[in-house]
Motif scaffolding. Structure first.
Motif, PDB file in Angstrom:
ATOM      1  N   VAL A  26       0.871  -1.176   0.000  1.00  0.00           N
ATOM      2  CA  VAL A  26       0.000   0.000   0.000  1.00  0.00           C
ATOM      3  C   VAL A  26       0.906   1.224   0.000  1.00  0.00           C
ATOM      4  CG1 VAL A  26      -1.718   1.334   1.273  1.00  0.00           C
ATOM      5  CG2 VAL A  26      -1.846  -1.166   1.259  1.00  0.00           C
ATOM      6  N   PHE A  27       0.672   2.155  -0.943  1.00  0.00           N
ATOM      7  CA  PHE A  27       1.433   3.408  -1.042  1.00  0.00           C
ATOM      8  C   PHE A  27       0.457   4.569  -0.946  1.00  0.00           C
ATOM      9  CE2 PHE A  27       2.645   6.857  -3.993  1.00  0.00           C
ATOM     10  CZ  PHE A  27       3.778   7.323  -3.345  1.00  0.00           C
ATOM     11  N   GLN A  28       0.817   5.575  -0.124  1.00  0.00           N
ATOM     12  CA  GLN A  28      -0.026   6.767   0.014  1.00  0.00           C
ATOM     13  C   GLN A  28       0.842   8.013  -0.024  1.00  0.00           C
ATOM     14  OE1 GLN A  28      -1.675   5.821   3.836  1.00  0.00           O
ATOM     15  NE2 GLN A  28      -3.504   4.900   2.947  1.00  0.00           N
ATOM     16  N   ASN A  29       0.431   8.983  -0.844  1.00  0.00           N
ATOM     17  CA  ASN A  29       1.044  10.295  -0.870  1.00  0.00           C
ATOM     18  C   ASN A  29      -0.065  11.270  -0.461  1.00  0.00           C
ATOM     19  OD1 ASN A  29       2.065  12.815  -1.468  1.00  0.00           O
ATOM     20  ND2 ASN A  29       2.865  12.244  -3.479  1.00  0.00           N
ATOM     21  N   PHE A  30      -0.090  11.622   0.822  1.00  0.00           N
ATOM     22  CA  PHE A  30      -1.177  12.439   1.350  1.00  0.00           C
ATOM     23  C   PHE A  30      -1.216  13.822   0.725  1.00  0.00           C
ATOM     24  CE2 PHE A  30      -0.233   9.351   4.744  1.00  0.00           C
ATOM     25  CZ  PHE A  30      -1.462   8.721   4.805  1.00  0.00           C
ATOM     26  N   ARG A  31      -0.069  14.430   0.496  1.00  0.00           N
ATOM     27  CA  ARG A  31      -0.011  15.775  -0.080  1.00  0.00           C
ATOM     28  C   ARG A  31      -0.339  15.761  -1.571  1.00  0.00           C
ATOM     29  NH1 ARG A  31       5.215  18.849   1.257  1.00  0.00           N
ATOM     30  NH2 ARG A  31       4.111  19.195   3.188  1.00  0.00           N
ATOM     31  N   GLY A  32       0.164  14.759  -2.300  1.00  0.00           N
ATOM     32  CA  GLY A  32      -0.019  14.714  -3.749  1.00  0.00           C
ATOM     33  C   GLY A  32      -1.271  13.975  -4.189  1.00  0.00           C
ATOM     34  N   GLY A  33      -2.011  13.407  -3.268  1.00  0.00           N
ATOM     35  CA  GLY A  33      -3.231  12.700  -3.626  1.00  0.00           C
ATOM     36  C   GLY A  33      -2.997  11.404  -4.384  1.00  0.00           C
ATOM     37  N   GLN A  34      -1.822  10.810  -4.206  1.00  0.00           N
ATOM     38  CA  GLN A  34      -1.524   9.561  -4.888  1.00  0.00           C
ATOM     39  C   GLN A  34      -1.840   8.386  -3.968  1.00  0.00           C
ATOM     40  OE1 GLN A  34       2.649  10.398  -5.682  1.00  0.00           O
ATOM     41  NE2 GLN A  34       2.210  10.346  -7.880  1.00  0.00           N
ATOM     42  N   PHE A  35      -2.322   7.300  -4.574  1.00  0.00           N
ATOM     43  CA  PHE A  35      -2.618   6.089  -3.831  1.00  0.00           C
ATOM     44  C   PHE A  35      -2.389   4.898  -4.743  1.00  0.00           C
ATOM     45  CE2 PHE A  35      -5.655   2.676  -2.935  1.00  0.00           C
ATOM     46  CZ  PHE A  35      -5.284   2.350  -1.632  1.00  0.00           C
ATOM     47  N   SER A  36      -1.835   3.832  -4.203  1.00  0.00           N
ATOM     48  CA  SER A  36      -1.648   2.602  -4.969  1.00  0.00           C
ATOM     49  C   SER A  36      -1.648   1.429  -4.007  1.00  0.00           C
ATOM     50  CB  SER A  36      -0.325   2.634  -5.740  1.00  0.00           C
ATOM     51  OG  SER A  36      -0.146   1.443  -6.471  1.00  0.00           O
ATOM     52  N   SER A  37      -2.327   0.393  -4.409  1.00  0.00           N
ATOM     53  CA  SER A  37      -2.353  -0.847  -3.652  1.00  0.00           C
ATOM     54  C   SER A  37      -2.243  -1.970  -4.656  1.00  0.00           C
ATOM     55  CB  SER A  37      -3.658  -0.956  -2.860  1.00  0.00           C
ATOM     56  OG  SER A  37      -3.702  -2.169  -2.146  1.00  0.00           O
ATOM     57  N   GLY A  38      -1.392  -2.959  -4.365  1.00  0.00           N
ATOM     58  CA  GLY A  38      -1.223  -4.018  -5.352  1.00  0.00           C
ATOM     59  C   GLY A  38      -0.397  -5.178  -4.872  1.00  0.00           C
ATOM     60  N   LEU A  39       0.186  -5.859  -5.841  1.00  0.00           N
ATOM     61  CA  LEU A  39       0.941  -7.082  -5.611  1.00  0.00           C
ATOM     62  C   LEU A  39       2.432  -6.851  -5.793  1.00  0.00           C
ATOM     63  CD1 LEU A  39      -1.298  -9.460  -7.742  1.00  0.00           C
ATOM     64  CD2 LEU A  39      -1.386  -9.118  -5.274  1.00  0.00           C
ATOM     65  N   ILE A  40       3.242  -7.667  -5.095  1.00  0.00           N
ATOM     66  CA  ILE A  40       4.693  -7.611  -5.222  1.00  0.00           C
ATOM     67  C   ILE A  40       5.162  -8.901  -5.891  1.00  0.00           C
ATOM     68  CG2 ILE A  40       6.888  -7.475  -4.002  1.00  0.00           C
ATOM     69  CD1 ILE A  40       5.269  -6.267  -1.638  1.00  0.00           C
ATOM     70  N   LEU A  41       5.911  -8.759  -6.968  1.00  0.00           N
ATOM     71  CA  LEU A  41       6.534  -9.902  -7.631  1.00  0.00           C
ATOM     72  C   LEU A  41       8.027  -9.846  -7.344  1.00  0.00           C
ATOM     73  CD1 LEU A  41       4.729  -9.581 -11.085  1.00  0.00           C
ATOM     74  CD2 LEU A  41       4.036 -10.947  -9.107  1.00  0.00           C
ATOM     75  N   ALA A  42       8.588 -10.930  -6.820  1.00  0.00           N
ATOM     76  CA  ALA A  42      10.009 -10.974  -6.467  1.00  0.00           C
ATOM     77  C   ALA A  42      10.701 -12.085  -7.237  1.00  0.00           C
ATOM     78  CB  ALA A  42      10.170 -11.213  -4.971  1.00  0.00           C
ATOM     79  N   SER A  43      11.866 -11.768  -7.815  1.00  0.00           N
ATOM     80  CA  SER A  43      12.651 -12.772  -8.522  1.00  0.00           C
ATOM     81  C   SER A  43      14.133 -12.485  -8.304  1.00  0.00           C
ATOM     82  CB  SER A  43      12.320 -12.774 -10.007  1.00  0.00           C
ATOM     83  OG  SER A  43      12.610 -11.516 -10.568  1.00  0.00           O
ATOM     84  N   PRO A  44      14.945 -13.540  -8.181  1.00  0.00           N
ATOM     85  CA  PRO A  44      16.387 -13.318  -7.995  1.00  0.00           C
ATOM     86  C   PRO A  44      16.990 -12.628  -9.215  1.00  0.00           C
ATOM     87  CG  PRO A  44      15.814 -15.636  -7.624  1.00  0.00           C
ATOM     88  CD  PRO A  44      14.599 -14.960  -8.180  1.00  0.00           C
ATOM     89  N   ALA A  45      17.853 -11.655  -8.963  1.00  0.00           N
ATOM     90  CA  ALA A  45      18.578 -11.008 -10.060  1.00  0.00           C
ATOM     91  C   ALA A  45      19.615 -12.001 -10.566  1.00  0.00           C
ATOM     92  CB  ALA A  45      19.250  -9.733  -9.570  1.00  0.00           C
ATOM     93  N   MET A  46      19.808 -12.031 -11.865  1.00  0.00           N
ATOM     94  CA  MET A  46      20.757 -12.977 -12.448  1.00  0.00           C
ATOM     95  C   MET A  46      22.182 -12.507 -12.202  1.00  0.00           C
ATOM     96  SD  MET A  46      18.695 -15.181 -13.487  1.00  0.00           S
ATOM     97  CE  MET A  46      19.740 -16.293 -14.367  1.00  0.00           C
ATOM     98  N   ALA A  47      23.029 -13.426 -11.751  1.00  0.00           N
ATOM     99  CA  ALA A  47      24.431 -13.117 -11.521  1.00  0.00           C
ATOM    100  C   ALA A  47      25.148 -13.034 -12.872  1.00  0.00           C
ATOM    101  CB  ALA A  47      25.084 -14.183 -10.655  1.00  0.00           C
ATOM    102  N   ALA A  48      26.028 -12.047 -13.021  1.00  0.00           N
ATOM    103  CA  ALA A  48      26.724 -11.843 -14.285  1.00  0.00           C
ATOM    104  C   ALA A  48      27.767 -12.937 -14.529  1.00  0.00           C
ATOM    105  CB  ALA A  48      27.392 -10.478 -14.300  1.00  0.00           C
ATOM    106  N   THR A  49      28.549 -13.275 -13.517  1.00  0.00           N
ATOM    107  CA  THR A  49      29.602 -14.276 -13.665  1.00  0.00           C
ATOM    108  C   THR A  49      29.694 -15.102 -12.397  1.00  0.00           C
ATOM    109  OG1 THR A  49      31.235 -12.714 -12.823  1.00  0.00           O
ATOM    110  CG2 THR A  49      31.003 -12.857 -15.207  1.00  0.00           C
ATOM    111  N   PRO A  50      30.189 -16.335 -12.503  1.00  0.00           N
ATOM    112  CA  PRO A  50      30.363 -17.136 -11.291  1.00  0.00           C
ATOM    113  C   PRO A  50      31.446 -16.541 -10.396  1.00  0.00           C
ATOM    114  CG  PRO A  50      30.677 -18.461 -13.284  1.00  0.00           C
ATOM    115  CD  PRO A  50      30.530 -17.036 -13.700  1.00  0.00           C
ATOM    116  N   GLU A  51      31.348 -16.803  -9.122  1.00  0.00           N
ATOM    117  CA  GLU A  51      32.362 -16.281  -8.215  1.00  0.00           C
ATOM    118  C   GLU A  51      33.676 -17.026  -8.414  1.00  0.00           C
ATOM    119  OE1 GLU A  51      31.864 -18.033  -4.007  1.00  0.00           O
ATOM    120  OE2 GLU A  51      29.866 -17.555  -4.720  1.00  0.00           O
TER     121      GLU A  51
END
Length: 174
Positions: A125-150
């Motif tokens: 949930v995101f609220q910007n009281f001064r700017g009148g913005q509001f957003s509610s939604g879903l979070i998608l999470a995925s691992p960032a791909m590693a560029a090279t092996p360690e």
């Protein structure tokens, strides 16, 4: 001579294995998908200091080594929230290898901008009281791909290959 080479390759592999097994930090990319509100959604990421253990693991802002949430950044509605903007310690929970919950309360501008990720269901949930913005939604999470092996993983792989080559050469010659 071949026996000495085989033993040397084995010893180097055993000595290098703990260094290769040392975990490095893992970064996950986040996408905030607007379901309700007048803000189109946003992006973000978080970094933890170790690979999550299966089946359950947790990482905390200012947590001990191996359980630390080291970075978090969310951009939404033209504003960016970080761990420094956190109103209470943030946490990330993993279940069966995937992100199951992100808990973060952040505010900017003396509380006029507020975001809450209290996500047993990975929602926000995101609220910007001064700017009148509001957003509610879903979070998608995925691992960032590693560029090279360690480098330590490559070292472990190469010493194992040398050991197999020495063992195979000894069997082939004998």
């Amino acid at each position: 001579m071949r026996k000495i080479f085989a033993v040397l390759a084995l010893v180097l592999g055993l000595v290098g294995a703990p260094a290769a097994a040392h975990a490095s930090s893992v970064t996950y990319d986040l996408t905030l998908v607007n379901v309700l509100g007048n803000v189109s959604g946003g992006t973000g990421s978080f970094t933890i200091d170790d690979t999550p253990n299966f089946p359950f693991d947790a990482f905390f802002q200012n947590g001990p080594a191996g359980s630390a949430l080291t970075d978090l950044s969310l951009s939404l509605g033209g504003h960016t929230f970080t761990l420094a903007d956190s109103d209470s310690p943030a946490s990330i929970f993993f279940l069966l290898g995937g992100v199951s919950s992100i808990n973060y309360d952040g505010s900017l501008g003396n509380g006029l901008l507020k975001i809450t990720l209290d996500s047993g269901g990975l929602g926000y949930v995101f609220q910007n009281f001064r700017g009148g913005q509001f957003s509610s939604g879903l979070i998608l999470a995925s691992p960032a791909m590693a560029a090279t092996p360690e480098p330590s993983s490559l070292f472990l792989l190469s010493t194992g290959a040398l050991g197999f080559a020495a063992f195979g050469a000894r069997k082939f010659v004998a």
